[in-house]
Design a protein around this motif. Structure first.
Motif, PDB file in Angstrom:
ATOM      1  N   ALA A  24       0.829  -1.206   0.000  1.00 40.99           N
ATOM      2  CA  ALA A  24       0.000   0.000   0.000  1.00 40.99           C
ATOM      3  C   ALA A  24       0.862   1.254   0.000  1.00 40.99           C
ATOM      4  N   MET A  25       1.964   1.239   0.744  1.00 40.53           N
ATOM      5  CA  MET A  25       2.880   2.382   0.759  1.00 40.53           C
ATOM      6  C   MET A  25       3.494   2.588  -0.620  1.00 40.53           C
ATOM      7  N   ALA A  26       3.875   1.494  -1.275  1.00 34.80           N
ATOM      8  CA  ALA A  26       4.469   1.608  -2.612  1.00 34.80           C
ATOM      9  C   ALA A  26       3.478   2.205  -3.606  1.00 34.80           C
ATOM     10  N   ARG A  27       2.230   1.768  -3.551  1.00 39.22           N
ATOM     11  CA  ARG A  27       1.215   2.319  -4.473  1.00 39.22           C
ATOM     12  C   ARG A  27       0.991   3.807  -4.221  1.00 39.22           C
ATOM     13  N   ARG A 126       9.217  19.255   4.062  1.00 41.35           N
ATOM     14  CA  ARG A 126       8.245  20.096   3.366  1.00 41.35           C
ATOM     15  C   ARG A 126       6.835  19.839   3.887  1.00 41.35           C
ATOM     16  N   GLU A 127       5.885  20.566   3.322  1.00 41.28           N
ATOM     17  CA  GLU A 127       4.477  20.459   3.708  1.00 41.28           C
ATOM     18  C   GLU A 127       3.987  19.019   3.548  1.00 41.28           C
ATOM     19  N   PRO A 128       3.358  18.425   4.575  1.00 40.83           N
ATOM     20  CA  PRO A 128       2.864  17.050   4.475  1.00 40.83           C
ATOM     21  C   PRO A 128       1.815  16.899   3.372  1.00 40.83           C
ATOM     22  N   LEU A 129       1.857  15.748   2.701  1.00 39.87           N
ATOM     23  CA  LEU A 129       0.876  15.412   1.672  1.00 39.87           C
ATOM     24  C   LEU A 129       0.081  14.197   2.133  1.00 39.87           C
ATOM     25  N   LEU A 130      -1.197  14.194   1.849  1.00 41.49           N
ATOM     26  CA  LEU A 130      -2.047  13.040   2.138  1.00 41.49           C
ATOM     27  C   LEU A 130      -2.349  12.333   0.826  1.00 41.49           C
ATOM     28  N   VAL A 131      -1.875  11.093   0.686  1.00 39.95           N
ATOM     29  CA  VAL A 131      -2.042  10.315  -0.544  1.00 39.95           C
ATOM     30  C   VAL A 131      -2.650   8.972  -0.174  1.00 39.95           C
ATOM     31  N   GLN A 132      -3.901   8.777  -0.531  1.00 36.64           N
ATOM     32  CA  GLN A 132      -4.604   7.525  -0.240  1.00 36.64           C
ATOM     33  C   GLN A 132      -4.516   7.159   1.245  1.00 36.64           C
ATOM     34  N   GLY A 133      -4.632   8.155   2.094  1.00 37.80           N
ATOM     35  CA  GLY A 133      -4.591   7.930   3.527  1.00 37.80           C
ATOM     36  C   GLY A 133      -3.208   7.929   4.133  1.00 37.80           C
ATOM     37  N   HIS A 134      -2.164   7.850   3.301  1.00 40.10           N
ATOM     38  CA  HIS A 134      -0.786   7.882   3.791  1.00 40.10           C
ATOM     39  C   HIS A 134      -0.334   9.327   3.983  1.00 40.10           C
ATOM     40  N   VAL A 135       0.503   9.548   4.978  1.00 40.93           N
ATOM     41  CA  VAL A 135       1.103  10.858   5.196  1.00 40.93           C
ATOM     42  C   VAL A 135       2.498  10.838   4.575  1.00 40.93           C
ATOM     43  N   VAL A 136       2.689  11.616   3.525  1.00 36.73           N
ATOM     44  CA  VAL A 136       3.959  11.669   2.810  1.00 36.73           C
ATOM     45  C   VAL A 136       4.651  12.988   3.167  1.00 36.73           C
ATOM     46  N   LEU A 137       5.870  12.883   3.683  1.00 34.46           N
ATOM     47  CA  LEU A 137       6.638  14.050   4.105  1.00 34.46           C
ATOM     48  C   LEU A 137       7.860  14.192   3.202  1.00 34.46           C
ATOM     49  N   PRO A 138       7.783  15.010   2.141  1.00 34.10           N
ATOM     50  CA  PRO A 138       8.953  15.207   1.273  1.00 34.10           C
ATOM     51  C   PRO A 138      10.053  15.967   2.009  1.00 34.10           C
ATOM     52  N   PRO A 149       2.055   5.103   7.109  1.00 31.76           N
ATOM     53  CA  PRO A 149       0.805   4.456   6.700  1.00 31.76           C
ATOM     54  C   PRO A 149      -0.408   5.000   7.451  1.00 31.76           C
ATOM     55  N   PRO A 150      -1.599   4.769   6.907  1.00 31.85           N
ATOM     56  CA  PRO A 150      -2.824   5.181   7.604  1.00 31.85           C
ATOM     57  C   PRO A 150      -2.927   4.493   8.965  1.00 31.85           C
TER      58      PRO A 150
END
Length: 349
Positions: A24-27, A126-138, A149-150
């Motif tokens: 799920a993280m990879a997707r 950078r600003e957190p992104l929400l992608v399919q419930g995951h929190v992505v922190l660039p 993960p969610p």
């Protein structure tokens, strides 16, 4: 957010990774990385180029079909290659049964995965992104991100993260060239850190150290990274396609021009990223125990399990470590004594 909802520094949010956590993280990461103007524009450009020959011959319907087929094929290959690479990284970080933990401290974000633990100052995120419930922190200084993960963070945690990152942001002056050399080099280990079973070193980065390490980074990026694998194949395919359409001499010229342009762009981007991430004057300390490499960078600590290291190359005065997570760790030779190299290569083998 009320005072009771706010995360408390030093308190970990943890979860046990399941069989579906890494996929799920990879997707989610594939979606975050490819649905951007750059990759989408490249796919559209391939579609336009694929349609040009038939369009110039007066076959508009065939041109549209050819363009769509070209774009779909390139998009499919891009998605497959990106997913394959990210799947390898996420499986290393979050295999089934492993514990993933996060500490929302006042100044740094601490994350513990199956391959080790690291600290990231909020100013580097950078600003957190929400992608399919995951929190992505660039990350700001390197082409990487922290993906959570969610279920690991609550909505209040994410809101608190946004506040801390916004407060910590400052003008980025890492790319500026420091005038004059910095007189620094190896630093003696403090007596209390010396242990017969632990080896390591300490340095203060100098301009000379960074200059001698950069060729190793560039060489790896161009020869062993994605650029080194993709450019020859794409150049040959492009040359064959143009050669079949308008002649082999123009086809060869187009292939060489494409390869040269991509390599030059990769070199410039690598240089820019290297200057942002490797700064003169940073104090680095390394320790190598039986299972982990431990790094301390200006007080921010991180650890990496030897099992996560795919390659250990000693190139002159630098040691290049390629990891299963996709990150490249470049260390001055002063930080990696001979005994540490032996441990790294033994684990790699």
């Amino acid at each position: 957010m009320t005072e009771g909802d706010k995360p408390r520094a030093g308190q970990y949010r943890s979860m046990t990774c399941g069989r579906g956590t890494a996929p799920a993280m990879a997707r989610a990461l594939v979606r975050a990385r490819l649905l951007r103007p750059g990759p989408v524009g490249a796919v559209l450009l391939v579609g336009v180029l694929g349609a040009l020959p038939l369009a110039s011959d007066g076959y508009p319907t065939g041109a549209v079909v050819q363009g769509l087929v070209s774009a779909v094929v390139v998009a499919a290959v891009l998605v497959w290659a990106t997913h394959r690479r990210l799947m390898r990284a996420t499986l290393a970080l979050c295999p089934a049964g492993a514990t993933l933990a996060v500490d929302l401290a006042d100044d740094v974000l601490r994350v513990r995965t199956a391959v080790g633990e690291g600290q990231s100052p909020y100013a580097d995120i950078r600003e957190p992104l929400l992608v399919q419930g995951h929190v992505v922190l660039p990350m700001r200084r390197v082409r990487s991100s922290i993906t959570l993960p969610p279920g690991l963070l609550t909505a209040a945690d994410v809101a608190w993260l946004r506040e801390r990152i916004a407060l910590a942001q400052a003008p980025d002056v890492a790319g500026q060239v420091v005038a004059g050399p910095v007189v620094a080099g190896p630093v003696e280990l403090e007596p209390e850190r010396v242990d017969p079973d632990v080896v390591g070193g300490a340095v203060v980065l100098t301009a000379e150290m960074l200059e001698r390490a950069y060729p190793a980074v560039l060489r790896y990026r161009l020869l062993r990274g994605r650029v080194g694998l993709a450019v020859p194949l794409i150049s040959i395919g492009l040359g064959v396609w143009v050669g079949d359409a308008i002649g082999w001499v123009p086809g060869a010229a187009v292939a060489l021009l494409f390869a040269g342009s991509v390599l030059l762009a990769a070199a410039l981007q690598t240089r820019r990223t290297w200057r942002r991430s490797a700064r003169v004057g940073r104090r680095l300390r390394s320790r190598f125990d039986d299972t982990h490499l431990h790094l301390d960078v200006d007080g921010a600590e991180a650890s990496l399990a030897y099992t996560a290291i795919r390659r250990c190359d000693v190139r002159g005065d630098v040691v290049v470590l390629a990891t299963t997570t996709g990150l490249l760790q470049v260390l001055p030779r002063e930080l990696v004594p001979d005994e540490a190299v032996r441990r790294l290569r033994a684990a790699q083998g």
